[in-house]
Write an enzyme that holds these catalytic residues in place. Sequence first.
Site, PDB file in Angstrom:
ATOM      1  CD  GLU A  32      -5.852  -6.385  19.598  1.00 34.19           C
ATOM      2  OE1 GLU A  32      -5.941  -6.272  18.353  1.00 34.19           O
ATOM      3  OE2 GLU A  32      -6.824  -6.595  20.330  1.00 34.19           O
TER       4      GLU A  32
ATOM      5  CG  HIS B 192      -6.437 -14.008  14.619  1.00 34.89           C
ATOM      6  ND1 HIS B 192      -5.752 -14.597  15.660  1.00 34.89           N
ATOM      7  CD2 HIS B 192      -6.829 -12.789  15.057  1.00 34.89           C
ATOM      8  CE1 HIS B 192      -5.750 -13.762  16.693  1.00 34.89           C
ATOM      9  NE2 HIS B 192      -6.397 -12.660  16.353  1.00 34.89           N
TER      10      HIS B 192
ATOM     11  NE  ARG C  33      -4.212  -9.961  13.896  1.00 36.00           N
ATOM     12  CZ  ARG C  33      -5.433  -9.503  14.102  1.00 36.00           C
ATOM     13  NH1 ARG C  33      -6.309  -9.478  13.120  1.00 36.00           N
ATOM     14  NH2 ARG C  33      -5.771  -9.051  15.280  1.00 36.00           N
TER      15      ARG C  33
ATOM     16  CG  HIS D 131      -9.253 -12.677  11.869  1.00 37.02           C
ATOM     17  ND1 HIS D 131     -10.236 -13.025  12.765  1.00 37.02           N
ATOM     18  CD2 HIS D 131      -8.829 -11.429  12.226  1.00 37.02           C
ATOM     19  CE1 HIS D 131     -10.405 -12.031  13.632  1.00 37.02           C
ATOM     20  NE2 HIS D 131      -9.578 -11.050  13.318  1.00 37.02           N
TER      21      HIS D 131
ATOM     22  NE  ARG E 256      -8.148  -6.452  10.104  1.00 37.60           N
ATOM     23  CZ  ARG E 256      -8.458  -6.720  11.369  1.00 37.60           C
ATOM     24  NH1 ARG E 256      -8.893  -5.780  12.167  1.00 37.60           N
ATOM     25  NH2 ARG E 256      -8.380  -7.959  11.830  1.00 37.60           N
TER      26      ARG E 256
HETATM   27  C1  SIN Z   1      -8.412 -10.172  18.044  1.00 40.42           C
HETATM   28  O1  SIN Z   1      -9.070  -9.994  19.046  1.00 40.42           O
HETATM   29  O2  SIN Z   1      -7.336 -10.728  18.018  1.00 40.42           O
HETATM   30  C2  SIN Z   1      -8.972  -9.688  16.755  1.00 40.42           C
HETATM   31  C3  SIN Z   1      -8.790  -8.248  16.623  1.00 40.42           C
HETATM   32  C4  SIN Z   1      -8.806  -7.879  15.187  1.00 40.42           C
HETATM   33  O3  SIN Z   1      -8.893  -8.745  14.330  1.00 40.42           O
HETATM   34  O4  SIN Z   1      -8.677  -6.693  14.886  1.00 40.42           O
END
Ligand code: SIN
Length: 530
Positions: free
Chosen positions: A130, A244, A290, A351, A386
């Site tokens: 991610e 998000h 993010r 988010h 985060r």
């Molecule tokens: C996501 O699945 O994008 C959320 C994961 C997260 O917020 O840590």
Amino acid sequence: MMKKRSYIVSPKVQLNGLASKTYDVVIVGAGIAGMSVALSLNPKLKVALMSKEEIDESSTYKAQGGMAISIGANDSPEKHIADTLHVGRGLCRQPAVEVLIREGAKALEFLESLGTNFNHDENGICLSREAGHSENRIVHYYDYTGRHIAESMAAKVAERSNIDLFHHCFLVDILTKDQQCNGCIVENSGELMVLHASEVVIATGGYSGLFARSTNTMTANGDGIAAAYRAGAVIADMEFVQFHPTAFTTNAGKVFLLTEALRGEGAYLLNDAGKRFMLDYHPSGELAPRDEVARGIVNEMKLNNTDVVYLDARHMGGKYLADRFRQVYSELVQNGYHMERDLIPIAPAAHYTIGGILTDLLGKSTLLHLYACGEAASTGVHGANRLASNSLSEGVVFGRRVAHAINTEFHKTDLVAVIDMEGERVWYSTDIKKLGQDLARVAGVLRKGEELSSLLETLKCEIEDEKNSMESVQGYQACNACQLAELLLEAALFRRESRGTHYRADYLARNDVDFNKHTVQQWGRRAALQ
Ligand code: SIN
């Protein structure tokens, strides 16, 4: 208008008339953090575990991505720590980050011991990528990791005879005597009830549900943080709200998360003209941290005068998408979109909230016998932003630390019947739905001092003279929302710089001279008195 401060149930007479129960430990919130505490406490302790709604309303249940654990062959805790500190933009509390990452593998073992599964292939546990991570390290269960974890933990909680589980139980206020927490008042099935407890743990989640567009339900409106604030605990870092980048809006108007793992596994972002734009903003493109992706999207929407940009996963193949991302895929199909065929309209949504109840490494708040963990706590692990998928492990690691501290230090408090609560509640006339829209507009991805201060002024003027009809869960929630919105706006105004999730159009630069400390300003009666 006169500012009226009214006590809710503090007069002793009112308390004396209420039903009451006594526990060793009361845990408010039954998401991953609250259940980690409950399942790690000494089974000899009598525990109340309270959930505001059913399990499927919790933010844990909605978590799609997974847990970042540095167990890959090329990975190491050091790399994961470095990524977390980098994304946190100089505000992480390093000892808390060390704890989170170094205890991550144990947290995974703990969940596995409770019956939680994670996806495996022929090489072992699957690790996905991610944004902001330099290695593949997200353990997951398809795209509904949170739901799977929540269900496995809830099944274990149900087997424990020392845990009384209360559903639909709303935290009204935390009780204190001589500046020590000694229980709380809850609303259960329409009745107020006093829960005496030697230790109280707040695991009620964050406050991103205050925003009109949120990947969380409106129930994630920070009730535990507001109650802790009224009880005198120090609250910190309220300005840091993570948006998000990729939230879809369903036909019914509900905001639905499209997991970052989609981009981690190859999906792109396109603007209205069909251009893949993120590489113009950051060398990591769609996998930039993010905050950068959310700002890139907002900028593209402004430039093209649109409300959305698009997620493009068409090249990833329908068979793969429908299996790996089964929850997201089916929700999109229900709304008329097929990822292998269609561009999916998305826009950022609130988010995750970084601010909360200031705690030490054992989850202790500044109020004796009051603990906090999970999103409700401000441990300092996230700094100004985060790192994706660090929060489920935070819930387990710090939840278990809270339990360990209680197991080690527990002694029954002499729980006297007379409770001398100091908390105060301010009643507002604000329309909460409108507040959510105002917060999204003013305290969203881009912020300006003038707008923050004008909303704060409006909010402060909307103090009710009369409380009367407000004494209901709806009324309590509205008060909490307004109190937290005030704290958030004050914090955002105070931080005259741009850093991580907090981006001020009137202070574009990061200001290390004035603001490069973990907690610059803390909110809480105790802090104010010092
Ligand atoms: C996501 O699945 O994008 C959320 C994961 C997260 O917020 O840590």
